[in-house]
Motif scaffolding. Sequence first.
Motif, PDB file in Angstrom:
ATOM      1  N   ARG A 436      39.749   0.101  32.694  1.00 38.60           N
ATOM      2  CA  ARG A 436      40.588  -0.897  33.252  1.00 38.60           C
ATOM      3  C   ARG A 436      40.761  -0.224  34.739  1.00 38.60           C
ATOM      4  O   ARG A 436      41.956  -0.043  34.877  1.00 38.60           O
ATOM      5  CB  ARG A 436      42.043  -0.887  32.334  1.00 38.60           C
ATOM      6  CG  ARG A 436      41.729  -1.079  30.919  1.00 38.60           C
ATOM      7  CD  ARG A 436      41.281  -2.508  30.782  1.00 38.60           C
ATOM      8  NE  ARG A 436      41.871  -3.769  31.260  1.00 38.60           N
ATOM      9  CZ  ARG A 436      42.623  -4.392  30.261  1.00 38.60           C
ATOM     10  NH1 ARG A 436      42.778  -3.944  29.037  1.00 38.60           N
ATOM     11  NH2 ARG A 436      43.598  -5.149  30.598  1.00 38.60           N
ATOM     12  N   LEU A 439      43.807  -2.157  36.828  1.00 37.18           N
ATOM     13  CA  LEU A 439      44.951  -1.782  36.401  1.00 37.18           C
ATOM     14  C   LEU A 439      45.311  -0.441  37.028  1.00 37.18           C
ATOM     15  O   LEU A 439      46.459  -0.068  37.431  1.00 37.18           O
ATOM     16  CB  LEU A 439      45.384  -1.690  35.016  1.00 37.18           C
ATOM     17  CG  LEU A 439      45.679  -3.036  34.259  1.00 37.18           C
ATOM     18  CD1 LEU A 439      45.771  -3.078  32.760  1.00 37.18           C
ATOM     19  CD2 LEU A 439      46.958  -3.688  35.037  1.00 37.18           C
ATOM     20  N   ASP A 468      52.065 -11.243  35.324  1.00 33.71           N
ATOM     21  CA  ASP A 468      51.573 -10.832  33.851  1.00 33.71           C
ATOM     22  C   ASP A 468      51.178  -9.473  33.924  1.00 33.71           C
ATOM     23  O   ASP A 468      50.655  -8.935  32.969  1.00 33.71           O
ATOM     24  CB  ASP A 468      50.470 -11.766  33.384  1.00 33.71           C
ATOM     25  CG  ASP A 468      49.156 -11.572  34.109  1.00 33.71           C
ATOM     26  OD1 ASP A 468      49.278 -11.111  35.320  1.00 33.71           O
ATOM     27  OD2 ASP A 468      48.123 -11.889  33.861  1.00 33.71           O
ATOM     28  N   ARG A 471      52.522  -7.010  30.827  1.00 31.54           N
ATOM     29  CA  ARG A 471      51.923  -7.552  29.523  1.00 31.54           C
ATOM     30  C   ARG A 471      50.563  -6.890  29.384  1.00 31.54           C
ATOM     31  O   ARG A 471      50.271  -6.097  28.288  1.00 31.54           O
ATOM     32  CB  ARG A 471      51.871  -9.027  29.348  1.00 31.54           C
ATOM     33  CG  ARG A 471      51.104  -9.455  28.001  1.00 31.54           C
ATOM     34  CD  ARG A 471      50.819 -11.047  28.009  1.00 31.54           C
ATOM     35  NE  ARG A 471      50.302 -11.720  29.234  1.00 31.54           N
ATOM     36  CZ  ARG A 471      48.973 -11.584  29.187  1.00 31.54           C
ATOM     37  NH1 ARG A 471      48.120 -11.201  28.371  1.00 31.54           N
ATOM     38  NH2 ARG A 471      48.411 -11.988  30.248  1.00 31.54           N
ATOM     39  N   GLU A 472      49.760  -7.033  30.412  1.00 34.46           N
ATOM     40  CA  GLU A 472      48.374  -6.374  30.621  1.00 34.46           C
ATOM     41  C   GLU A 472      48.627  -5.023  30.522  1.00 34.46           C
ATOM     42  O   GLU A 472      47.609  -4.210  29.864  1.00 34.46           O
ATOM     43  CB  GLU A 472      47.713  -6.830  31.847  1.00 34.46           C
ATOM     44  CG  GLU A 472      47.287  -8.308  32.014  1.00 34.46           C
ATOM     45  CD  GLU A 472      46.421  -8.714  33.125  1.00 34.46           C
ATOM     46  OE1 GLU A 472      46.105  -7.757  33.978  1.00 34.46           O
ATOM     47  OE2 GLU A 472      46.270 -10.009  33.151  1.00 34.46           O
ATOM     48  N   ALA A 475      49.295  -3.909  26.747  1.00 34.97           N
ATOM     49  CA  ALA A 475      48.078  -3.816  26.004  1.00 34.97           C
ATOM     50  C   ALA A 475      46.910  -2.923  26.247  1.00 34.97           C
ATOM     51  O   ALA A 475      46.416  -2.359  25.269  1.00 34.97           O
ATOM     52  CB  ALA A 475      47.607  -5.267  26.211  1.00 34.97           C
ATOM     53  N   ALA A 476      46.802  -2.629  27.459  1.00 36.20           N
ATOM     54  CA  ALA A 476      45.883  -1.550  27.746  1.00 36.20           C
ATOM     55  C   ALA A 476      46.240  -0.216  27.389  1.00 36.20           C
ATOM     56  O   ALA A 476      45.549   0.443  26.653  1.00 36.20           O
ATOM     57  CB  ALA A 476      45.529  -1.826  29.273  1.00 36.20           C
TER      58      ALA A 476
END
Length: 542
Positions: A436, A439, A468, A471-472, A475-476
């Motif tokens: 990721r 991010l 978002d 949220r991302e 989740a990651a």
Amino acid sequence: MSDSLLGLDEPPQPKQEAYRVLARKYRPQTFSELIGQDAMVTTLGNAIKRDRLAHAFLLTGVRGVGKTSTARLIAKALNCIGPDGHGRPTIDPCGVCEPCRAIAEGRHIDVIEMDAASHTGIDDIREIIEASRYSAVSARYKIYIIDEVHMLSKAAFNGLLKTLEEPPAHVKFLFATTEVNKVPVTVLSRCQRFDLRRIPAELLAGHFAHVAQAEGVEAEPDALALIARAAEGSARDGLSILDQAIAHAGLEGGGVRAEAVRAMLGLSDRGAIRALFGLLLAGDALGALAALRGQYDLGVDPQAVLRTLLETVHGVTLAKLGTDSGAGQSAEELKALQDWAAGLSFPALHRLWQLVLRGHDEVAKAALPIEACEMALLRVIHASQLPDPGELARQIASGSVTVTASAPAAAPSAPAEPAMPSSIAELAICLEASKRFQLAQQVRDYLRPVKFDGSEFEFGAARELPQDFLRELGAALREATGVNWRLKCVEDAGAPTMREQAVANEAAERNAVLASPVVAAAMHAFPDAELIGWNNLRSNQA
């Protein structure tokens, strides 16, 4: 009272001829006497032989190189009729026929000289245009010599164009100017142009030697070389200086001496400058300042000292290249230049040139010239004890120059197996391990940590985050660690981002390097220098 007492029986005294300055007395009367312009003489000679004469000539060059004299010589060459009265145009005018003598004396009715500085208007040119319609009175060609032609007005130039393009066959125009860039291109395109060169110093020195001999004056070669250099390529300027030097020598001076010429021109003694240059290279600050003050007390301008130092640096550089460093140098000076050339590198010579040149410019604008000159010399001395930039870079790269700086914050290595991150740096690495990358980069660049406790992470933002983002990121992290994270963006400023920390660390390292003694001395000697390639150096040190 008798006639003898009244002086009536005494023969009339001859009228004493007025003195003519050397610049007028030795004005060239033939092309062979015109020095330093061989290419132009060859071109003119070929044109005359082949009867391919232009109707207008433009002679340009700096002051005193022979523009007006050349124009008069061309007038003589075109109108010479030879001793027998049947000659044709020739590059070697006889000088004895009536046209030659009249032109040389400035009294020929068909050779009209005009100074454009005092005849700038259209009315003056209109007179030339009207008169050019009529044939020459006694000469082969009617010739108009216009000196400093660039000073004609725009209307005057425009009025001359038609006649200049299609003049009568019996008319020739000879223009002379020191500022050819001010002559309209419409005029330039209608003329055959000759650029007269600056006369080399060695030719001038030889010419002045002949003049001194003709005047019955003894002159030292070094004195003539000094005059030739001061003339800057101008024969007229040089003859004027020689005239002054002869007068300065007086009746009991024993001739023109180099020392007297230096004093007359306010030149610094080259021997003293060589001694000063040696003191600069040796780093003798007190000796250099004393030598400078000695020159100053003799009346030498501080800027002239620096100018002569520039000539010395230039001479050493040419000697190192193995080329001739100039005419008029003594054997002692040549040996000194060669010795310095053997001991100085090209980078050192270039550095000396820049330092002295900068000092020369500073002195020219300084309110306290001698003080500014002293500071400039001290800067040269300080810089002479430092390695050149290339050597300094090699010393830093080899480690011979020790730089004390705080070590950069190393990023923690990635764990062999996924584990719970305990810092924002480990969090970014964890995201990278999960591929990721975007991010991870956002975490490094934008997040300012406020609280990091287990799976609870509060942070401020250096800029507005995507809608978002939380949220991302959650989740990651859940996918990477198997734990649900509590993420919260707060208003508190927080600690600096990882990017801000890296920039601050790099600035601190750079400042530490710049503050090290060797680098600080180099930057002081070269105020415009920059520290570049720092990232490569860090990599090598790592």
